[in-house]
Design a protein around this motif. Structure first.
Motif, short mmCIF file in Angstrom:
data_model
loop_
_atom_site.label_atom_id
_atom_site.label_comp_id
_atom_site.label_asym_id
_atom_site.label_seq_id
_atom_site.Cartn_x
_atom_site.Cartn_y
_atom_site.Cartn_z
N UNK A 116 0.85 -1.18 0.00
CA UNK A 116 0.00 0.00 0.00
C UNK A 116 0.89 1.24 0.00
N UNK A 117 0.49 2.31 -0.68
CA UNK A 117 1.36 3.50 -0.76
C UNK A 117 1.80 4.02 0.60
N UNK A 118 0.93 3.95 1.60
CA UNK A 118 1.29 4.48 2.92
C UNK A 118 2.34 3.64 3.64
N UNK A 119 2.60 2.41 3.14
CA UNK A 119 3.58 1.54 3.79
C UNK A 119 4.91 1.46 3.04
N UNK A 120 5.05 2.28 2.00
CA UNK A 120 6.25 2.20 1.16
C UNK A 120 7.52 2.46 1.96
N UNK A 121 7.44 3.34 2.95
CA UNK A 121 8.64 3.70 3.73
C UNK A 121 8.63 3.08 5.13
N UNK A 122 7.87 2.01 5.32
CA UNK A 122 7.80 1.36 6.63
C UNK A 122 9.17 0.85 7.05
N UNK A 123 9.42 0.90 8.33
CA UNK A 123 10.68 0.40 8.88
C UNK A 123 10.74 -1.12 8.89
N UNK A 124 9.60 -1.74 9.21
CA UNK A 124 9.52 -3.20 9.27
C UNK A 124 8.17 -3.63 8.71
N UNK A 125 8.09 -4.87 8.26
CA UNK A 125 6.85 -5.32 7.63
C UNK A 125 6.75 -6.84 7.67
N UNK A 126 5.52 -7.31 7.47
CA UNK A 126 5.26 -8.72 7.21
C UNK A 126 5.29 -8.92 5.70
N UNK A 127 5.93 -9.98 5.27
CA UNK A 127 6.11 -10.23 3.84
C UNK A 127 5.23 -11.41 3.42
N UNK A 128 4.45 -11.20 2.36
CA UNK A 128 3.76 -12.30 1.69
C UNK A 128 4.48 -12.54 0.38
N UNK A 129 4.90 -13.76 0.11
CA UNK A 129 5.67 -13.95 -1.11
C UNK A 129 5.54 -15.33 -1.71
N UNK A 130 6.04 -15.43 -2.93
CA UNK A 130 6.23 -16.70 -3.62
C UNK A 130 6.97 -16.40 -4.92
N UNK A 131 7.06 -17.40 -5.79
CA UNK A 131 7.89 -17.27 -6.99
C UNK A 131 7.03 -17.21 -8.24
N UNK A 159 17.83 -6.65 3.82
CA UNK A 159 17.96 -6.44 5.27
C UNK A 159 16.93 -7.31 5.98
N UNK A 160 17.38 -8.47 6.46
CA UNK A 160 16.45 -9.42 7.06
C UNK A 160 15.83 -8.89 8.35
N UNK A 161 16.51 -7.95 9.01
CA UNK A 161 16.01 -7.43 10.28
C UNK A 161 14.71 -6.65 10.10
N UNK A 162 14.40 -6.26 8.86
CA UNK A 162 13.19 -5.48 8.61
C UNK A 162 11.98 -6.37 8.30
N UNK A 163 12.20 -7.66 8.14
CA UNK A 163 11.11 -8.58 7.84
C UNK A 163 10.66 -9.23 9.15
N UNK A 164 9.46 -8.91 9.60
CA UNK A 164 8.97 -9.43 10.87
C UNK A 164 8.48 -10.87 10.74
N UNK A 165 7.93 -11.21 9.58
CA UNK A 165 7.41 -12.56 9.35
C UNK A 165 7.28 -12.76 7.84
N UNK A 166 7.22 -14.03 7.43
CA UNK A 166 7.05 -14.36 6.03
C UNK A 166 5.87 -15.32 5.91
N UNK A 167 4.92 -14.98 5.02
CA UNK A 167 3.75 -15.82 4.77
C UNK A 167 3.74 -16.22 3.30
N UNK A 168 3.26 -17.43 3.05
CA UNK A 168 3.20 -17.90 1.66
C UNK A 168 1.95 -18.75 1.46
N UNK A 169 1.20 -18.42 0.42
CA UNK A 169 0.10 -19.26 -0.03
C UNK A 169 0.60 -20.08 -1.21
#
Length: 423
Positions: free
Chosen positions: A71-86, A188-198
């Protein structure tokens, strides 16, 4: 009051637009082919970037030339939850393996933007390159690069088509390989609080149980040999008696019979194991119906959720190869091993996903993953990780993957409920 049904229908239509658009970019003789670190993979990312921007999301690129959406408001967040896949696929594979996880992240973000829902923590979606082992012989290359877990041998691994090393393909994309050579993370792994994957389920359990989705408790690890060679001695098929043969085909068959017996025994005693030899063949330049072949090549893929079982199978494989080599007068050359440790999903995230599933749909089912996923790499890098499976008929890594859009939307709803309700 918001019309939740129409909102979900609109989101489902967006998901279908992505799946159809990407399928049209990457057709093959059957199914789709999106080779890792290729021009087709890059075109897929460009398509996703344009789609995300049209739907109000912020798009950026990381050091691995992956895409990050938020979301545009989270572009400069210090830390975040990541949803990802390939976004890559196996040759002539299905359209949902990997891609469904990226689309899920996009739908979760667009759902929040459209409904005004608030995440408890900033959320970003990662569209990764290079997960499938089909192209360079090693899996999870993109996530290993991000987390600093890419071994030097895999950076030097050669492509199945052009025989150029991975490092050269990365250089073509403008990716700096210096930190990879030093085993350093490129994010920077320290900025990723958690990783989720569907991910689509790659087996039949959800289909057999009549369930649309499940929470994943853990991921099998594995060790693989891309090409084992059994070396024997050529001879005339009618002129060499059994006692004087050095037949690599029979040696291979005996090895697989022994491995299968051990597999059956371990399952009967409550242990976890699967094994596959997906590539088997004699040399087509010299094989003939009347010739005892002088060599046979084959692959081995041995998987378990248990480190102890993997260690036992590694030792057992070597012992049986040595025994068969002595008795049949052949030798086995295993080549390099590629290994990934088993990964348990974070218990707190697993409980949270289960609670979200129960809250939305009345019940929750939890299962282990037989296939490997990028989530295993993030977990091994110390990032709390969790997964959701979506029902899918006909397995995966084939053109007949058959995920229903309705089931996919159940999985995305679980992720949204978890992200909106867990701080």
């Amino acid at each position: 009051m918001r019309d939740l049904h129409s909102e979900e229908a609109a989101l489902a239509a967006l998901a279908a637009e992505v799946f159809d658009g990407i399928r049209a970019l990457s057709p093959d003789a059957r199914g789709v082919s999106r080779p890792a670190f290729s021009a087709v993979e890059t075109a897929t990312l460009h398509w996703l970037a344009e789609f995300a921007r049209r739907n109000g999301l912020h798009v950026s690129q990381d050091a691995g030339r992956n895409l990050v959406f938020c979301l545009p408001q989270d572009a400069d967040a210090e830390r975040w939850v990541l949803i990802g896949s390939h976004v890559d696929s196996v040759p002539m594979g299905g359209n949902y393996d990997g891609l469904a996880g990226v689309v899920a992240g996009l739908i979760v973000l667009i759902r929040a933007a459209r409904t005004g829902a608030r995440f408890c923590r900033p959320v970003k979606c990662l569209a990764m390159r290079g997960e499938e082992s089909a192209w360079f012989g090693a899996c999870y290359l993109g996530s290993k690069m991000l987390t600093g877990l890419l071994p030097p041998a895999e950076l030097a691994a050669t492509h199945k088509g052009d025989a150029r090393p991975l490092s050269a393909h990365l250089g073509d994309l403008g990716i700096d390989t210096a930190p990879l050579s030093e085993g350093r993370p490129i994010t920077d792994l320290s900025r990723i609080e958690a990783y989720l994957e569907l991910h689509i389920e790659q087996g039949p359990l959800l289909v057999e149980r009549g369930l649309p989705a499940a929470v994943v408790s853990g991921i099998r690890g594995n060790f693989r040999h891309r090409e084992v060679r059994c070396i024997g001695q050529a001879g005339h098929s009618g002129a060499v008696p059994r006692a004087y043969r050095h037949d690599p085909v029979l040696a291979f068959a005996e090895l697989m019979h022994r491995l299968d017996d051990t597999w059956d025994h371990l399952l009967r005693t409550g242990r976890d194991l699967v094994l596959t030899s997906g590539i088997v063949g004699t040399d087509p330049a010299g094989h003939a119906i009347s010739r005892i072949p002088d060599s046979l090549g084959f692959s081995l893929d041995i998987r378990s959720q248990e480190v102890e079982v993997l260690d036992r199978m590694r030792a057992y494989l070597r012992a049986q190869m040595d025994d068969i080599a002595r008795s049949r007068g052949v030798r086995f050359e295993t080549g390099p091993e590629v290994a990934v440790a088993p990964a348990l999903m974070d218990p707190a995230i697993t409980r949270g996903l289960e609670a979200a599933m129960r809250a939305r749909f009345g019940d929750a089912f939890t299962m282990a993953s037989g296939g490997g996923h990028d989530a295993a790499i993030f977990a091994q890098a110390g990032i709390p990780s969790g997964m959701v499976f979506v029902r899918n008929r006909n397995g995966s890594h084939n053109p007949d993957e058959a995920m229903e859009l309705e089931d996919f939307m159940v999985g995305t709803a679980v992720l949204s409920a978890y992200l909106e309700g867990n701080s």
